[in-house]
Design an enzyme around this catalytic site. Structure first.
Site, PDB file in Angstrom:
ATOM      1  CB  CYS A 377      -0.976  -0.040   1.170  1.00 43.64           C
ATOM      2  SG  CYS A 377      -2.432   0.946   0.850  1.00 43.64           S
ATOM      3  CG  HIS A 516      -3.507  -3.518   3.315  1.00 42.16           C
ATOM      4  ND1 HIS A 516      -2.447  -3.113   4.089  1.00 42.16           N
ATOM      5  CD2 HIS A 516      -4.124  -2.389   2.898  1.00 42.16           C
ATOM      6  CE1 HIS A 516      -2.433  -1.786   4.160  1.00 42.16           C
ATOM      7  NE2 HIS A 516      -3.444  -1.327   3.435  1.00 42.16           N
ATOM      8  CD  GLU A 518      -1.250  -6.339   5.329  1.00 40.33           C
ATOM      9  OE1 GLU A 518      -0.971  -6.580   4.130  1.00 40.33           O
ATOM     10  OE2 GLU A 518      -1.336  -5.173   5.782  1.00 40.33           O
TER      11      GLU A 518
HETATM   12  N1  GLN Z   1      -1.677   6.694   2.943  1.00 35.44           N
HETATM   13  C1  GLN Z   1      -1.870   5.961   1.738  1.00 35.44           C
HETATM   14  C2  GLN Z   1      -3.243   6.192   1.148  1.00 35.44           C
HETATM   15  O1  GLN Z   1      -4.142   6.614   1.804  1.00 35.44           O
HETATM   16  C3  GLN Z   1      -1.631   4.484   1.944  1.00 35.44           C
HETATM   17  C4  GLN Z   1      -2.611   3.858   2.869  1.00 35.44           C
HETATM   18  C5  GLN Z   1      -2.135   2.522   3.360  1.00 35.44           C
HETATM   19  O2  GLN Z   1      -0.963   2.210   3.293  1.00 35.44           O
HETATM   20  N2  GLN Z   1      -3.047   1.729   3.862  1.00 35.44           N
HETATM   21  O3  GLN Z   1      -3.466   5.935  -0.003  1.00 35.44           O
END
Ligand code: GLN
Length: 557
Positions: A377, A516, A518
């Protein structure tokens, strides 16, 4: 017939109620029953998504896009039953529903009260959407006696009364401490906790006593007598070397048998636990070890990266390797020194600008020194920024998340807010002025993987579904330029608008994913990305077998 098991806690928090609930569910499942797990959280926040992870641990995300308590992660990992929005509720959600009903006039001018109106909504939540389940296990957050918890305790008391013993079981998790100075274990806190529970009308059917030391039979008898239970219903839950031993341990203490006999279900046979035993065996006999550096804003605090730590463990189990996680503070002065000897580098999800320069330095280090890299992410977005800046010379490349705005020939920022996207056939929009909790791309989205890519080799599939939780997106206007420079966009949203996976060709293992992974890793089925990442780390370790400096996060049983 669906039966309900309510799990409450007493004496202290952090007793591992969530793990106990997940383990009991796994035991019932291992006996062939269909299970579902739920969490009732007494705090007032409407949305666990906006809570500080330092205080509350990670936010777990479900396929249907709910941001939930991390206990739902334990539930999913132990049972492989996908949690849903309808499996986690907070007092805040109950009250906001109640107050909007009141505003709409649904209560016809009547006096709106905690009992019955709040408790009715809680009961509705508990029984809703449970068709076809044999058991619904419902954990109440916090400990008995907390003011916020009272309406929840009252609601489950009512359910116990209405449905009767044949459909409801109350399990209370307490602590039986060992006092070193007296060289004795103490049952009094448990007695008091049960007294508290009984004073609000709930008689526990099973006590699960967490203890560091064996609780002698005489003490168990005493607890049974004082707490009005049968002796067999006082189960001891001793600390385990690994969380995957908990189901087996609890079964040996008779937990699942007690539950079945309470419901007058056949309990003679034993549950099928071979796959749990297999995991334990692998954990205790690793063939080697690797060190993975995780560079994040929150470090060393147990639950902030719970699913991530678990996914790395799962990948270790799959490869039969011990995975040491070195938590590196992104704000550290000397990132390079902190990364020395790590066999792989991971930048996890994150929000906000703090620690970004350290994360970028770690990514540059991984890219240039060909250390296996997994960016999740934020870790993917930053990998794009690092590459654009240092490999393509776009020095001001950034994300609008940091309050900056970069633009080249009207293409807009490299990472920015997208306001519209397609989910299947439905157009979804994101409002810039929306609530903090309501502006994210959340939950399961499909991704199409390019044949011949690293991602394709890892997943062995051309279409995957993964869970998202982010606001910003990599801008496809830069795709051609980035790909020409060597960063391939190997996974895209089905419409081709949203980059989902990027990777470097000229590197042993460098991959960034907008989602994600995970959240979908399981002890019995490690996530392919983590399994491949740890395998790449092992290959690096073979080349460079220096003993690695090890820091472990404190384990929470
Ligand atoms: N801050 C980034 C976004 O909002 C990544 C978010 C995250 O890593 N879950 O896109």
């Amino acid at each position: 017939m669906t039966r309900f098991i309510f799990i409450t806690g007493g004496v202290v928090s952090s007793l591992g109620k969530g793990l106990a609930s997940a383990s009991l569910a796994a035991l019932l499942q291992a006996r062939g029953y269909r299970v579902r797990l739920r969490k009732l959280d007494p705090y007032l926040n409407v949305d666990p998504g906006t809570m500080n992870p330092n205080q509350h641990g990670e936010v777990f995300v479900t396929d249907d896009g709910a941001e939930t308590d991390l206990d739902l992660g334990h539930y999913e990992r132990f049972t492989n039953v996908a949690a849903r929005k309808s499996d986690n509720v907070t007092t805040g959600q109950i009250y906001s529903k109640l107050l909007s009903k009141e505003r709409r006039g649904d209560y016809l001018g009547g006096t709106v009260q905690v009992i019955p109106h709040v408790t009715d909504l809680i009961k509705e939540f508990v029984v809703n959407d449970t068709e076809g389940e044999d058991f619904v296990l419902c954990e109440i957050g916090g400990t008995v006696g907390d003011i916020e918890g009272l309406p929840f305790f009252e609601a489950i008391r009512q359910l116990g009364y209405e449905m009767g013993k044949q459909r409801v079981l109350f399990m209370h998790v307490t602590l039986v401490p060992y006092i070193a100075a007296a060289r004795e274990i103490k049952t009094k806190p448990t007695q008091h906790s049960v007294k508290e529970l009984r004073s609000i009308g709930i008689q526990p059917d099973i006590l699960l006593c967490r203890a560091e030391r064996e609780i002698p039979l005489a003490e168990r008898r005493k607890i049974a007598l004082f707490c009005n239970l049968r002796e067999e219903a006082v189960i001891q839950g001793l600390d385990a070397a690994s969380i995957y031993e908990v189901p087996r341990n609890l079964s040996e203490q008779g937990l699942d048998r007690q539950v079945l006999s309470h419901f007058a279900l056949p309990a003679q046979s034993v549950p099928e636990l071979a796959r749990w035993d297999d995991i334990t065996r692998r954990i205790h006999a690793p063939k080697g070890e690797v060190t993975v550096a995780v560079v994040g804003k929150y470090t060393g605090i147990g639950d902030v990266y719970k699913s991530l730590a678990e996914a790395l463990d799962h990948a270790g189990i799959a490869n039969q390797l011990k995975v040491h996680v070195r938590w590196v503070d992104a704000a550290a002065n000397d990132i390079e020194a902190a990364l020395q000897g790590a066999h792989a580098i991971l930048v996890p999800g994150g929000f906000g600008e703090r620690g970004v320069s350290g994360k970028l330095a770690a990514i540059e280090y991984a890219r240039e020194r060909k250390v296996p890299y997994l960016g999740i992410c934020f870790g993917m977005q930053l990998a794009c920024i690092e590459f654009a800046r240092n490999a393509l010379g776009m020095k001001d490349a950034t994300s609008t998340e940091f309050g900056a705005y970069d633009d080249r020939d009207g293409r807009g920022p490299l990472i920015g807010l997208m306001t519209e996207w397609m989910r299947g056939n439905v157009l979804e929009t994101r409002r810039h002025d929306g609530d903090l909790g309501g502006t994210m791309r959340l939950g399961a989205y499909d991704c199409i993987i390019a044949p011949g890519s690293l991602a394709h080799r890892v997943y062995g599939a051309e279409q995957i579904t993964e869970r998202h939780r982010h606001r910003y997106e990599v801008n496809i206007a830069y795709r051609a330029q980035m790909e020409e420079g060597g960063m391939r966009f190997s996974g895209m949203s089905p419409g081709g608008n949203l980059p989902e996976i990027v990777e470097l060709a000229d590197h042993p293992f460098f991959i960034g994913v907008q989602f994600h992974p995970e959240f979908k890793s399981r002890p019995f089925a490690a996530h392919p990305l983590f399994a491949a990442f740890v395998q790449a780390a092992a290959q690096r370790a073979e080349k460079e077998p220096k003993p690695a400096h090890v820091l472990r996060m404190p384990a929470k049983a």
